[in-house]
Write a protein that holds these residues in place. Structure first.
Motif, PDB file in Angstrom:
ATOM      1  N   ASP A   1       8.714  77.528  56.031  1.00 30.31           N
ATOM      2  CA  ASP A   1       8.114  78.860  56.133  1.00 30.31           C
ATOM      3  C   ASP A   1       7.112  78.929  57.284  1.00 30.31           C
ATOM      4  O   ASP A   1       7.046  79.920  58.010  1.00 30.31           O
ATOM      5  CB  ASP A   1       7.415  79.240  54.821  1.00 30.31           C
ATOM      6  CG  ASP A   1       8.391  79.477  53.678  1.00 30.31           C
ATOM      7  OD1 ASP A   1       9.611  79.606  53.938  1.00 30.31           O
ATOM      8  OD2 ASP A   1       7.926  79.523  52.521  1.00 30.31           O
ATOM      9  N   THR A   2       6.336  77.864  57.445  1.00 33.60           N
ATOM     10  CA  THR A   2       5.351  77.820  58.523  1.00 33.60           C
ATOM     11  C   THR A   2       6.041  77.820  59.877  1.00 33.60           C
ATOM     12  O   THR A   2       5.626  78.537  60.797  1.00 33.60           O
ATOM     13  CB  THR A   2       4.455  76.573  58.380  1.00 33.60           C
ATOM     14  OG1 THR A   2       3.802  76.617  57.106  1.00 33.60           O
ATOM     15  CG2 THR A   2       3.409  76.509  59.477  1.00 33.60           C
ATOM     16  N   GLU A   3       7.091  77.019  60.009  1.00 33.17           N
ATOM     17  CA  GLU A   3       7.833  76.983  61.270  1.00 33.17           C
ATOM     18  C   GLU A   3       8.431  78.348  61.588  1.00 33.17           C
ATOM     19  O   GLU A   3       8.410  78.795  62.741  1.00 33.17           O
ATOM     20  CB  GLU A   3       8.924  75.920  61.208  1.00 33.17           C
ATOM     21  CG  GLU A   3       8.374  74.513  61.246  1.00 33.17           C
ATOM     22  CD  GLU A   3       9.430  73.459  60.957  1.00 33.17           C
ATOM     23  OE1 GLU A   3      10.611  73.811  60.738  1.00 33.17           O
ATOM     24  OE2 GLU A   3       9.074  72.276  60.946  1.00 33.17           O
ATOM     25  N   ALA A   4       8.957  79.025  60.594  1.00 33.94           N
ATOM     26  CA  ALA A   4       9.530  80.359  60.813  1.00 33.94           C
ATOM     27  C   ALA A   4       8.447  81.343  61.246  1.00 33.94           C
ATOM     28  O   ALA A   4       8.668  82.174  62.143  1.00 33.94           O
ATOM     29  CB  ALA A   4      10.227  80.850  59.544  1.00 33.94           C
ATOM     30  N   ALA A   5       7.275  81.251  60.628  1.00 34.76           N
ATOM     31  CA  ALA A   5       6.161  82.140  61.003  1.00 34.76           C
ATOM     32  C   ALA A   5       5.697  81.865  62.426  1.00 34.76           C
ATOM     33  O   ALA A   5       5.379  82.795  63.176  1.00 34.76           O
ATOM     34  CB  ALA A   5       4.999  81.974  60.025  1.00 34.76           C
ATOM     35  N   VAL A   6       5.686  80.597  62.817  1.00 39.85           N
ATOM     36  CA  VAL A   6       5.289  80.242  64.181  1.00 39.85           C
ATOM     37  C   VAL A   6       6.307  80.793  65.186  1.00 39.85           C
ATOM     38  O   VAL A   6       5.930  81.350  66.222  1.00 39.85           O
ATOM     39  CB  VAL A   6       5.121  78.718  64.331  1.00 39.85           C
ATOM     40  CG1 VAL A   6       5.023  78.315  65.794  1.00 39.85           C
ATOM     41  CG2 VAL A   6       3.887  78.253  63.580  1.00 39.85           C
ATOM     42  N   VAL A   7       7.589  80.665  64.876  1.00 42.82           N
ATOM     43  CA  VAL A   7       8.624  81.190  65.773  1.00 42.82           C
ATOM     44  C   VAL A   7       8.474  82.702  65.911  1.00 42.82           C
ATOM     45  O   VAL A   7       8.548  83.257  67.019  1.00 42.82           O
ATOM     46  CB  VAL A   7      10.034  80.805  65.263  1.00 42.82           C
ATOM     47  CG1 VAL A   7      11.120  81.577  65.997  1.00 42.82           C
ATOM     48  CG2 VAL A   7      10.251  79.312  65.399  1.00 42.82           C
ATOM     49  N   THR A   8       8.229  83.378  64.803  1.00 47.94           N
ATOM     50  CA  THR A   8       8.030  84.832  64.836  1.00 47.94           C
ATOM     51  C   THR A   8       6.805  85.188  65.664  1.00 47.94           C
ATOM     52  O   THR A   8       6.856  86.096  66.503  1.00 47.94           O
ATOM     53  CB  THR A   8       7.878  85.376  63.400  1.00 47.94           C
ATOM     54  OG1 THR A   8       9.069  85.075  62.670  1.00 47.94           O
ATOM     55  CG2 THR A   8       7.644  86.872  63.400  1.00 47.94           C
TER      56      THR A   8
ATOM     57  N   GLY B   1       7.484  84.672  69.339  1.00 48.82           N
ATOM     58  CA  GLY B   1       8.310  85.768  69.859  1.00 48.82           C
ATOM     59  C   GLY B   1       7.481  87.008  70.102  1.00 48.82           C
ATOM     60  O   GLY B   1       7.620  87.685  71.130  1.00 48.82           O
ATOM     61  N   HIS B   2       6.597  87.301  69.145  1.00 50.88           N
ATOM     62  CA  HIS B   2       5.711  88.462  69.297  1.00 50.88           C
ATOM     63  C   HIS B   2       4.788  88.265  70.492  1.00 50.88           C
ATOM     64  O   HIS B   2       4.602  89.177  71.309  1.00 50.88           O
ATOM     65  CB  HIS B   2       4.902  88.675  68.015  1.00 50.88           C
ATOM     66  CG  HIS B   2       3.944  89.815  68.109  1.00 50.88           C
ATOM     67  ND1 HIS B   2       4.362  91.122  68.110  1.00 50.88           N
ATOM     68  CD2 HIS B   2       2.599  89.835  68.222  1.00 50.88           C
ATOM     69  CE1 HIS B   2       3.301  91.912  68.214  1.00 50.88           C
ATOM     70  NE2 HIS B   2       2.227  91.149  68.282  1.00 50.88           N
ATOM     71  N   LEU B   3       4.225  87.075  70.607  1.00 46.60           N
ATOM     72  CA  LEU B   3       3.320  86.783  71.722  1.00 46.60           C
ATOM     73  C   LEU B   3       4.052  86.903  73.056  1.00 46.60           C
ATOM     74  O   LEU B   3       3.529  87.468  74.015  1.00 46.60           O
ATOM     75  CB  LEU B   3       2.715  85.389  71.576  1.00 46.60           C
ATOM     76  CG  LEU B   3       1.759  84.961  72.684  1.00 46.60           C
ATOM     77  CD1 LEU B   3       0.561  85.898  72.758  1.00 46.60           C
ATOM     78  CD2 LEU B   3       1.301  83.527  72.454  1.00 46.60           C
ATOM     79  N   LYS B   4       5.269  86.380  73.124  1.00 47.38           N
ATOM     80  CA  LYS B   4       6.044  86.472  74.366  1.00 47.38           C
ATOM     81  C   LYS B   4       6.293  87.928  74.731  1.00 47.38           C
ATOM     82  O   LYS B   4       6.145  88.321  75.897  1.00 47.38           O
ATOM     83  CB  LYS B   4       7.370  85.730  74.236  1.00 47.38           C
ATOM     84  CG  LYS B   4       8.184  85.769  75.522  1.00 47.38           C
ATOM     85  CD  LYS B   4       9.466  85.002  75.390  1.00 47.38           C
ATOM     86  CE  LYS B   4      10.351  85.017  76.598  1.00 47.38           C
ATOM     87  NZ  LYS B   4      10.115  85.899  77.672  1.00 47.38           N
ATOM     88  N   GLY B   5       6.654  88.727  73.736  1.00 45.39           N
ATOM     89  CA  GLY B   5       6.890  90.150  73.997  1.00 45.39           C
ATOM     90  C   GLY B   5       5.636  90.847  74.497  1.00 45.39           C
ATOM     91  O   GLY B   5       5.676  91.643  75.441  1.00 45.39           O
ATOM     92  N   VAL B   6       4.523  90.537  73.877  1.00 42.38           N
ATOM     93  CA  VAL B   6       3.251  91.146  74.278  1.00 42.38           C
ATOM     94  C   VAL B   6       2.855  90.674  75.675  1.00 42.38           C
ATOM     95  O   VAL B   6       2.402  91.464  76.511  1.00 42.38           O
ATOM     96  CB  VAL B   6       2.149  90.831  73.246  1.00 42.38           C
ATOM     97  CG1 VAL B   6       0.782  91.230  73.765  1.00 42.38           C
ATOM     98  CG2 VAL B   6       2.442  91.543  71.933  1.00 42.38           C
ATOM     99  N   MET B   7       3.038  89.369  75.916  1.00 44.44           N
ATOM    100  CA  MET B   7       2.694  88.835  77.235  1.00 44.44           C
ATOM    101  C   MET B   7       3.575  89.457  78.318  1.00 44.44           C
ATOM    102  O   MET B   7       3.086  89.814  79.392  1.00 44.44           O
ATOM    103  CB  MET B   7       2.846  87.309  77.250  1.00 44.44           C
ATOM    104  CG  MET B   7       1.836  86.582  76.384  1.00 44.44           C
ATOM    105  SD  MET B   7       0.164  86.716  76.989  1.00 44.44           S
ATOM    106  CE  MET B   7       0.268  85.678  78.433  1.00 44.44           C
ATOM    107  N   ASP B   8       4.869  89.585  78.049  1.00 42.38           N
ATOM    108  CA  ASP B   8       5.770  90.206  79.021  1.00 42.38           C
ATOM    109  C   ASP B   8       5.358  91.650  79.307  1.00 42.38           C
ATOM    110  O   ASP B   8       5.358  92.090  80.460  1.00 42.38           O
ATOM    111  CB  ASP B   8       7.214  90.167  78.530  1.00 42.38           C
ATOM    112  CG  ASP B   8       7.808  88.765  78.547  1.00 42.38           C
ATOM    113  OD1 ASP B   8       7.210  87.868  79.174  1.00 42.38           O
ATOM    114  OD2 ASP B   8       8.866  88.572  77.901  1.00 42.38           O
TER     115      ASP B   8
ATOM    116  N   ALA C   1      -4.288  87.989  67.168  1.00 49.13           N
ATOM    117  CA  ALA C   1      -4.509  88.359  65.761  1.00 49.13           C
ATOM    118  C   ALA C   1      -3.236  88.138  64.939  1.00 49.13           C
ATOM    119  O   ALA C   1      -3.299  87.669  63.799  1.00 49.13           O
ATOM    120  CB  ALA C   1      -4.965  89.809  65.663  1.00 49.13           C
ATOM    121  N   ALA C   2      -2.086  88.446  65.510  1.00 50.20           N
ATOM    122  CA  ALA C   2      -0.822  88.243  64.799  1.00 50.20           C
ATOM    123  C   ALA C   2      -0.577  86.769  64.533  1.00 50.20           C
ATOM    124  O   ALA C   2      -0.139  86.381  63.443  1.00 50.20           O
ATOM    125  CB  ALA C   2       0.341  88.823  65.591  1.00 50.20           C
TER     126      ALA C   2
END
Length: 106
Positions: free
Chosen positions: A54-61, A64-71, A92-93
């Motif tokens: 579950d932790t690994e899945a949350a980190v991947v999510t 992905g969110h961070l990459k989208g925001v950074m882009d 924060a996410a």
């Protein structure tokens, strides 16, 4: 587990009271303890593995969110406050995802 402790206490009482000590009975109680220990260990390990997944899945999510925001932030004008807001939201996410998963390890 309480029942096993009572059985162990009864075996010990027979030895202390001089009523005869039965090594086979003692070995049987110890075998039951061992069985419970193995079952507990397997359950704890399964829970740990589930939390890790579950932790690994949350980190991947979160990544992905961070990459989208950074882009999106890179595409904006460098001096805009929107870039800082996007980075703050991404941070924060990630913190929320970490807190949500790390709270289950108790």
């Amino acid at each position: 587990m309480d029942a096993l402790l009572e059985q162990l206490s009864a075996v010990a009482d027979t030895a202390v009271d001089g009523r005869g000590f039965d090594p086979a009975q003692f070995a049987g109680v110890l075998a039951l303890f061992e069985g419970h220990a193995h079952a507990w260990w397997a359950a704890a390990e399964a829970e740990h593995e589930a939390v890790a997944r579950d932790t690994e899945a949350a980190v991947v999510t979160a990544e992905g969110h961070l990459k989208g925001v950074m882009d999106a932030a890179v595409g904006r004008y460098r001096g805009s406050s929107g870039q800082a807001d996007a980075l703050s939201a991404a941070t924060a996410a990630m913190e929320t995802a970490f807190k949500a998963t790390s709270g289950t390890h108790r």
